[in-house]
Write a protein that holds these residues in place. Structure first.
Motif, PDB file in Angstrom:
ATOM      1  N   ILE A  27      75.679  18.752  20.719  1.00  0.00           N
ATOM      2  CA  ILE A  27      76.397  17.503  20.967  1.00  0.00           C
ATOM      3  C   ILE A  27      77.379  17.209  19.834  1.00  0.00           C
ATOM      4  CG2 ILE A  27      76.097  15.017  21.332  1.00  0.00           C
ATOM      5  CD1 ILE A  27      73.459  15.688  22.705  1.00  0.00           C
ATOM      6  N   TYR A  30      80.576  18.553  20.778  1.00  0.00           N
ATOM      7  CA  TYR A  30      81.250  17.712  21.772  1.00  0.00           C
ATOM      8  C   TYR A  30      81.947  16.534  21.089  1.00  0.00           C
ATOM      9  CZ  TYR A  30      82.119  14.989  25.960  1.00  0.00           C
ATOM     10  OH  TYR A  30      82.730  14.280  26.961  1.00  0.00           O
ATOM     11  N   GLU A  31      81.300  15.968  20.112  1.00  0.00           N
ATOM     12  CA  GLU A  31      81.930  14.859  19.371  1.00  0.00           C
ATOM     13  C   GLU A  31      83.247  15.331  18.747  1.00  0.00           C
ATOM     14  OE1 GLU A  31      79.740  13.470  15.998  1.00  0.00           O
ATOM     15  OE2 GLU A  31      81.011  11.723  15.712  1.00  0.00           O
ATOM     16  N   VAL A  34      85.968  15.822  21.639  1.00  0.00           N
ATOM     17  CA  VAL A  34      86.596  14.633  22.235  1.00  0.00           C
ATOM     18  C   VAL A  34      87.331  13.797  21.190  1.00  0.00           C
ATOM     19  CG1 VAL A  34      85.077  14.511  24.218  1.00  0.00           C
ATOM     20  CG2 VAL A  34      84.438  13.292  22.130  1.00  0.00           C
ATOM     21  N   ARG A  35      86.927  13.912  19.926  1.00  0.00           N
ATOM     22  CA  ARG A  35      87.648  13.146  18.907  1.00  0.00           C
ATOM     23  C   ARG A  35      89.093  13.624  18.797  1.00  0.00           C
ATOM     24  NH1 ARG A  35      84.133  12.720  14.875  1.00  0.00           N
ATOM     25  NH2 ARG A  35      83.551  10.608  15.412  1.00  0.00           N
ATOM     26  N   GLN A  38      90.858  11.545  21.224  1.00  0.00           N
ATOM     27  CA  GLN A  38      90.409  10.161  21.274  1.00  0.00           C
ATOM     28  C   GLN A  38      91.565   9.168  21.310  1.00  0.00           C
ATOM     29  OE1 GLN A  38      86.710   8.638  19.328  1.00  0.00           O
ATOM     30  NE2 GLN A  38      88.185   8.172  17.736  1.00  0.00           N
ATOM     31  N   GLN A  59      84.670   5.492  25.519  1.00  0.00           N
ATOM     32  CA  GLN A  59      83.315   5.951  25.182  1.00  0.00           C
ATOM     33  C   GLN A  59      82.535   6.312  26.444  1.00  0.00           C
ATOM     34  OE1 GLN A  59      79.152   3.900  23.978  1.00  0.00           O
ATOM     35  NE2 GLN A  59      80.995   2.751  23.639  1.00  0.00           N
ATOM     36  N   PHE A  62      83.789   9.508  27.866  1.00  0.00           N
ATOM     37  CA  PHE A  62      83.320  10.665  27.092  1.00  0.00           C
ATOM     38  C   PHE A  62      81.904  11.056  27.533  1.00  0.00           C
ATOM     39  CE2 PHE A  62      86.108   9.916  23.040  1.00  0.00           C
ATOM     40  CZ  PHE A  62      87.224  10.302  23.766  1.00  0.00           C
ATOM     41  N   VAL A  63      81.084  10.068  27.744  1.00  0.00           N
ATOM     42  CA  VAL A  63      79.705  10.360  28.182  1.00  0.00           C
ATOM     43  C   VAL A  63      79.721  10.990  29.573  1.00  0.00           C
ATOM     44  CG1 VAL A  63      77.503   9.301  28.829  1.00  0.00           C
ATOM     45  CG2 VAL A  63      78.665   8.570  26.738  1.00  0.00           C
TER      46      VAL A  63
ATOM     47  N   ALA B  42      84.113   8.533  20.096  1.00  0.00           N
ATOM     48  CA  ALA B  42      83.493   9.863  20.069  1.00  0.00           C
ATOM     49  C   ALA B  42      82.109   9.801  19.434  1.00  0.00           C
ATOM     50  CB  ALA B  42      84.393  10.833  19.296  1.00  0.00           C
ATOM     51  N   ARG B  44      80.200   7.116  19.165  1.00  0.00           N
ATOM     52  CA  ARG B  44      79.304   6.328  20.011  1.00  0.00           C
ATOM     53  C   ARG B  44      78.805   7.158  21.190  1.00  0.00           C
ATOM     54  NH1 ARG B  44      79.237   0.737  19.576  1.00  0.00           N
ATOM     55  NH2 ARG B  44      80.456  -0.046  17.838  1.00  0.00           N
ATOM     56  N   ALA B  45      79.694   7.934  21.752  1.00  0.00           N
ATOM     57  CA  ALA B  45      79.292   8.788  22.870  1.00  0.00           C
ATOM     58  C   ALA B  45      78.240   9.793  22.413  1.00  0.00           C
ATOM     59  CB  ALA B  45      80.515   9.505  23.450  1.00  0.00           C
ATOM     60  N   ARG B  46      78.474  10.368  21.245  1.00  0.00           N
ATOM     61  CA  ARG B  46      77.508  11.344  20.724  1.00  0.00           C
ATOM     62  C   ARG B  46      76.129  10.702  20.541  1.00  0.00           C
ATOM     63  NH1 ARG B  46      77.402  13.480  14.515  1.00  0.00           N
ATOM     64  NH2 ARG B  46      75.188  13.917  14.481  1.00  0.00           N
TER      65      ARG B  46
END
Lengths: 194, 303
Positions: A27, A30-31, A34-35, A38, A59, A62-63, B42, B44-46
């Motif tokens: 994960i 993934y952060e 997507v950053r 962003q 947010q 992204f989820v 990003a 927060r999603a993580r």
């Protein structure tokens, strides 16, 4: 190094790597992925739903994109795929048309974005023009405003705009042409009213 | 945009397109509204993905069952959404029955990255626009009872707490602290506020010396370990012989699951070092500048 969330060529491979690592359960990867997008994602959310909380919509998108990542084609560009999810999330959060708030201009208008200091008279004229133009944009139908926003405000390519909006490229062209025509009509009405 | 008067309505497509491109730089950008230090989308999603909870959050509330048939990236068809909502309602009902039957609400607390501090929470100048998830900031100029401006809810009294919160108010039995100067209630949380005074040093919230929040639930250490942001320390302590946690350093955010299984994000800004402990089915959260030992001593007098 990115420009408006658009990765340079050598970083495209990294997108693929990060996607692969994300699919493997990382994960953190993934952060990082997507950053990269962003800022443009938040701007997209704001342009599609100016009255909503753009960061919250981003947010959430992204989820949801993480859950959908298994359906992403590795050979496709990631950015427009992600922006499509962001755009859909923002659309779902839009208020009813009667309660909608449009895009707004920054209050500080005494300097151009490039930092140069224009004359007071030209500041007023330019400010009026910007207000007039944005008012006309805000008055467009949703799909006309969206296609204008992704092409001109986000400066997405035609192909990226098509993916983001979920429509064929040909439809992007025709819809954009129609949007500009309606924008001119609205501007003409506005100029007559003044 | 060119700076001479001209009729926009007469521009060709390419000219109008250029005007629109120029306009983009003048549109309020929500990306600049987030206060420094606040977790970005990003991050927060993580956090949500790592914990597996809070997925499918809707404004202010996090529905924990989002991945059940929720089509990512697409519009939710009404029929499908109805089915999902019906399922959520069913699961929530089971959770409530479980909570009543077993007396274990299953509340968990997550600590995320730093919240904005008062010095950066003012944001840039500009017209009202979409705001980020920044927490409300206290202001010494906010009129009203102590705690006004901290987003604590509605002002209430000790006598009204049982009717509002569903549990009796618990107060410290300490002459040095005395009775709270204000009692607030919001969404199942009761907040007790003491103004700063000798013996109660001011917290990061101007004028506030002590803030105690009480609500139904229990804490989950696994989340503590995982979710603490940089600059925040977690220390296992005891309050009255029971396990508790002392969180010091940088401010953190506070999220928990309520007895029905919904994840609640308490977005108000943390005002100081925090002591968390549980007694029975209640969780207590004390924010103070007293220091750890004094805070624990005071916590042990709360009954």
């Amino acid at each position: 190094l990115t420009v408006e969330g658009r990765p340079l060529e050598d970083e495209r491979r990294s997108d693929a790597e990060l996607i692969e690592r994300t699919r493997g359960g990382e994960i953190v990867a993934y952060e990082e992925l997507v950053r990269r997008y962003q800022d443009v994602a938040v701007r997209t959310a704001h342009l599609f739903a100016p009255d909503g909380d753009a960061e919250d919509a981003t947010q959430e998108a992204f989820v949801k994109a993480h859950a959908a990542l298994g359906r992403f084609r590795p050979d496709a560009p990631f950015r427009p795929w992600l922006l499509r999810i962001v755009a859909n999330e923002a659309r779902n959060r839009r208020r009813s048309a009667t309660r909608r708030v449009g895009l707004a201009l920054r209050v500080v208008e005494d300097r151009r974005p490039d930092g140069a200091a224009p004359s007071p008279e030209s500041v007023v004229l330019a400010g009026e023009q910007r207000s007039t133009l944005l008012r006309a944009v805000n008055g467009l139908r949703d799909e006309d405003r969206e296609v204008s926003a992704v092409r001109y405000f986000l400066e997405l390519s035609e192909a990226e705009a098509a993916t983001t909006l979920g429509i064929p490229r040909g439809t992007v062209k025709s819809r954009l042409s129609r949007a500009l025509r309606r924008l001119r009509d609205q501007l003409a009405i506005d100029e007559m009213d003044r | 945009m060119t700076e001479r008067r001209r009729s926009l309505a007469t521009l060709r497509d390419d000219e109008l397109g250029e005007e629109l491109r120029s306009l983009a730089a003048w549109i309020v950008s929500p990306a600049t509204d987030r206060a420094a230090g606040s977790p970005d989308p990003a991050r927060r999603a993580r956090l949500r993905l790592e914990t597996g909870v809070g997925l499918g959050r809707t404004r202010g509330r996090w529905w924990p069952f989002d991945q059940i048939g929720w089509p990512a990236g697409g519009r939710v068809r009404p029929l499908r959404r109805s089915l999902v909502l019906a399922l959520i309602a069913l699961v929530a009902l089971v959770a409530i029955v479980g909570a009543i039957g077993f007396g274990v609400p299953g509340i968990r607390i997550i600590f995320t990255g730093a919240s904005p501090t008062p010095s950066v929470s003012a944001g840039p100048s500009g017209p009202p626009g979409p705001t980020a998830n920044s927490s409300p900031s206290p202001s010494p100029t906010v009129p009203g009872p102590p705690g006004s401006g901290l987003d604590l809810g509605i002002i209430t009294t000790a006598a009204d707490v049982p009717g509002l919160a569903g549990f009796p108010l618990q107060l410290p039995n300490s002459t040095s602290v005395g009775s709270p100067d204000a009692i607030w209630y919001r969404d199942g949380r009761v907040s007790l506020v003491w103004t700063a005074r000798p013996g109660l040093p001011e917290t990061q919230a101007p004028g506030i010396g002590l803030l105690v929040t009480e609500f139904r639930g229990k804490v989950d250490e696994a989340f503590f370990q995982k979710m603490l942001g940089p600059g925040t320390t977690l220390t296992a302590v005891t309050v009255g012989g029971e396990g508790a946690w002392w969180i010091g350093g940088e401010p953190h955010e506070f999220v928990y699951l309520d007895p029905t299984g919904l994840m609640i994000a308490d977005t108000r800004r943390v005002v100081g070092d925090t002591l968390i402990w549980t007694r029975g089915d209640l969780t207590f959260r004390m924010e103070t500048a007293l220091g750890r030992a004094a805070a624990i001593g005071l916590a042990e007098t709360i009954h």
